[in-house]
Design a protein around this motif. Structure first.
Motif, PDB file in Angstrom:
ATOM      1  N   HIS A 188       0.828  -1.202   0.000  1.00  0.00           N
ATOM      2  CA  HIS A 188       0.000   0.000   0.000  1.00  0.00           C
ATOM      3  C   HIS A 188       0.865   1.255   0.000  1.00  0.00           C
ATOM      4  O   HIS A 188       0.610   2.202  -0.751  1.00  0.00           O
ATOM      5  N   LEU A 189       1.920   1.263   0.829  1.00  0.00           N
ATOM      6  CA  LEU A 189       2.792   2.435   0.908  1.00  0.00           C
ATOM      7  C   LEU A 189       3.603   2.611  -0.375  1.00  0.00           C
ATOM      8  O   LEU A 189       3.814   3.728  -0.841  1.00  0.00           O
ATOM      9  N   ALA A 190       4.044   1.487  -0.944  1.00  0.00           N
ATOM     10  CA  ALA A 190       4.878   1.564  -2.134  1.00  0.00           C
ATOM     11  C   ALA A 190       4.050   1.794  -3.389  1.00  0.00           C
ATOM     12  O   ALA A 190       4.568   2.254  -4.415  1.00  0.00           O
ATOM     13  N   GLY A 191       2.759   1.448  -3.321  1.00  0.00           N
ATOM     14  CA  GLY A 191       1.887   1.616  -4.479  1.00  0.00           C
ATOM     15  C   GLY A 191       2.231   0.679  -5.615  1.00  0.00           C
ATOM     16  O   GLY A 191       2.058   1.011  -6.789  1.00  0.00           O
ATOM     17  N   ASP A 192       2.722  -0.527  -5.288  1.00  0.00           N
ATOM     18  CA  ASP A 192       3.063  -1.472  -6.347  1.00  0.00           C
ATOM     19  C   ASP A 192       2.523  -2.860  -6.012  1.00  0.00           C
ATOM     20  O   ASP A 192       2.156  -3.155  -4.893  1.00  0.00           O
ATOM     21  N   ASP A 223      13.472  -7.871   7.439  1.00  0.00           N
ATOM     22  CA  ASP A 223      13.755  -6.785   6.486  1.00  0.00           C
ATOM     23  C   ASP A 223      12.502  -5.967   6.198  1.00  0.00           C
ATOM     24  O   ASP A 223      12.564  -4.735   6.096  1.00  0.00           O
ATOM     25  N   ARG A 224      11.353  -6.647   6.047  1.00  0.00           N
ATOM     26  CA  ARG A 224      10.105  -5.940   5.767  1.00  0.00           C
ATOM     27  C   ARG A 224       9.707  -5.060   6.949  1.00  0.00           C
ATOM     28  O   ARG A 224       9.237  -3.938   6.767  1.00  0.00           O
ATOM     29  N   PHE A 225       9.895  -5.589   8.148  1.00  0.00           N
ATOM     30  CA  PHE A 225       9.546  -4.812   9.337  1.00  0.00           C
ATOM     31  C   PHE A 225      10.456  -3.595   9.458  1.00  0.00           C
ATOM     32  O   PHE A 225      10.008  -2.495   9.809  1.00  0.00           O
ATOM     33  N   ARG A 226      11.737  -3.769   9.171  1.00  0.00           N
ATOM     34  CA  ARG A 226      12.680  -2.650   9.227  1.00  0.00           C
ATOM     35  C   ARG A 226      12.283  -1.570   8.222  1.00  0.00           C
ATOM     36  O   ARG A 226      12.342  -0.369   8.526  1.00  0.00           O
ATOM     37  N   GLU A 227      11.878  -1.996   7.024  1.00  0.00           N
ATOM     38  CA  GLU A 227      11.442  -1.040   6.010  1.00  0.00           C
ATOM     39  C   GLU A 227      10.170  -0.327   6.452  1.00  0.00           C
ATOM     40  O   GLU A 227      10.000   0.872   6.217  1.00  0.00           O
ATOM     41  N   TRP A 228       9.259  -1.043   7.092  1.00  0.00           N
ATOM     42  CA  TRP A 228       8.038  -0.458   7.635  1.00  0.00           C
ATOM     43  C   TRP A 228       8.375   0.609   8.673  1.00  0.00           C
ATOM     44  O   TRP A 228       7.792   1.699   8.673  1.00  0.00           O
ATOM     45  N   TYR A 285       8.218   5.758  11.043  1.00  0.00           N
ATOM     46  CA  TYR A 285       8.569   6.196  12.391  1.00  0.00           C
ATOM     47  C   TYR A 285       9.898   6.948  12.458  1.00  0.00           C
ATOM     48  O   TYR A 285      10.822   6.679  11.709  1.00  0.00           O
ATOM     49  N   ARG A 286       9.960   7.861  13.419  1.00  0.00           N
ATOM     50  CA  ARG A 286      11.160   8.620  13.703  1.00  0.00           C
ATOM     51  C   ARG A 286      11.383   8.625  15.216  1.00  0.00           C
ATOM     52  O   ARG A 286      10.455   8.382  15.994  1.00  0.00           O
ATOM     53  N   MET A 287      12.594   8.931  15.603  1.00  0.00           N
ATOM     54  CA  MET A 287      12.939   8.795  17.017  1.00  0.00           C
ATOM     55  C   MET A 287      13.818   9.946  17.484  1.00  0.00           C
ATOM     56  O   MET A 287      14.620  10.484  16.719  1.00  0.00           O
ATOM     57  N   LEU A 288      13.664  10.307  18.752  1.00  0.00           N
ATOM     58  CA  LEU A 288      14.520  11.303  19.396  1.00  0.00           C
ATOM     59  C   LEU A 288      15.115  10.647  20.634  1.00  0.00           C
ATOM     60  O   LEU A 288      14.386  10.091  21.464  1.00  0.00           O
ATOM     61  N   CYS A 289      16.432  10.712  20.749  1.00  0.00           N
ATOM     62  CA  CYS A 289      17.137   9.991  21.811  1.00  0.00           C
ATOM     63  C   CYS A 289      17.661  10.943  22.885  1.00  0.00           C
ATOM     64  O   CYS A 289      18.136  12.047  22.584  1.00  0.00           O
TER      65      CYS A 289
END
Length: 282
Positions: A83-87, A116-121, A126-130
């Protein structure tokens, strides 16, 4: 400092009421924080730990229930990816992936593919602040604050965004995911666990999502990964012990832009030990 020191799970519950962020000094970054109260979250898949955001999926052959849970997650992840990639054909691709995961001879390869798929997801959404729970850790100054030439930002842990930061755990073993419930469960376990040798950082992490429909415990960021903090979220700045005089004066001038008092500190290296002491300047 005792590396085994315990801290609460949520930053809002820290007794000190503060979190610390070690940074190289960047004029525009500090100016934006002071004027717009904005901070940019980072892509966690680009961090300096090669195990970051790499979940391990595994299940023994004699436990079909756990394998089924993994295949169901595989199906959900493939549909979201397409869905995100549109392909592609999301349903057909997901069904093919599930069939592959159910094959005992292909399960290990499929499980690695799921990682690998989860990492791409994670990378897409998501973004992070440490942060750290302490501001006097020499290795943190060396690794994240330009070899002591940078600064350490002090944040109010009661700020709504900062207070949502969660403590990182440092388990003895690599987390293994099998019978999981939702991608959010996986998200938190993946992002809030690191190897024990990182425990000196006493890290807290705030997680942001660009999807406004995402459920708690996340905050929202814009398309450029910026998050709006409270106007008084920044409460102090610490000069690194090797920071140049010109940079110190520039920071002092920038702090005049603030509409609320900001404490100014200086990190000093020990003369008789290898420690760092933090001294209030104003």
């Amino acid at each position: 400092m005792d590396v085994a020191q315990t801290h609460p799970d949520r930053a809002a519950d820290l007794p000190s009421g503060r979190l610390y962020r070690y940074r190289s000094y960047r004029l525009e970054e500090l100016r934006n924080l002071l004027i717009a109260s904005e901070v940019r979250f980072s892509d966690p898949t680009r961090f300096n730990d090669p195990w970051e955001c790499r979940p391990l999926f595994d299940a023994p052959p004699e436990d079909p229930a756990i394998r089924l849970a993994i295949t169901m997650l595989a199906e959900q992840m493939e549909i979201q990816r397409s869905h995100l990639a549109g392909d592609g054909n999301p349903k057909a691709d997901a069904e093919k992936l599930v069939a592959s995961a159910l094959d005992p001879l292909q399960f290990e390869a499929t499980a690695r593919g799921l990682s690998d798929r989860f990492r791409e997801w994670l990378r897409r959404r998501y973004r992070m602040l440490c942060f750290s729970a302490h501001n006097d850790i020499p290795l943190m100054w060396s690794h994240y604050a330009d070899a002591h030439r940078g600064i350490c930002l002090i944040f109010d842990a009661k700020d709504p965004v900062i207070g949502m930061a969660r403590k990182v755990n440092y388990p003895d073993a690599y987390p293994v995911f099998g019978n999981v419930h939702t991608p959010i469960d996986m998200l938190l376990v993946t992002m809030l666990n690191k190897a024990k040798y990182w425990q000196y950082e006493h890290e807290y992490r705030a997680i942001a999502c660009a999807d406004p429909n995402e459920a708690d415990p996340l905050v929202e960021c814009d398309s450029l990964s910026y998050v709006k903090l409270g106007a008084t979220a920044l409460v102090g700045v610490v000069f690194g012990c090797a920071m140049s005089e010109s940079d110190r004066w520039q920071v002092k001038e920038l702090l005049e832009l603030s509409h609320h008092p900001i404490e100014l500190y200086e990190a000093r290296k020990g003369h008789r030990d290898y420690g760092i002491t933090i001294e209030l300047q104003r």
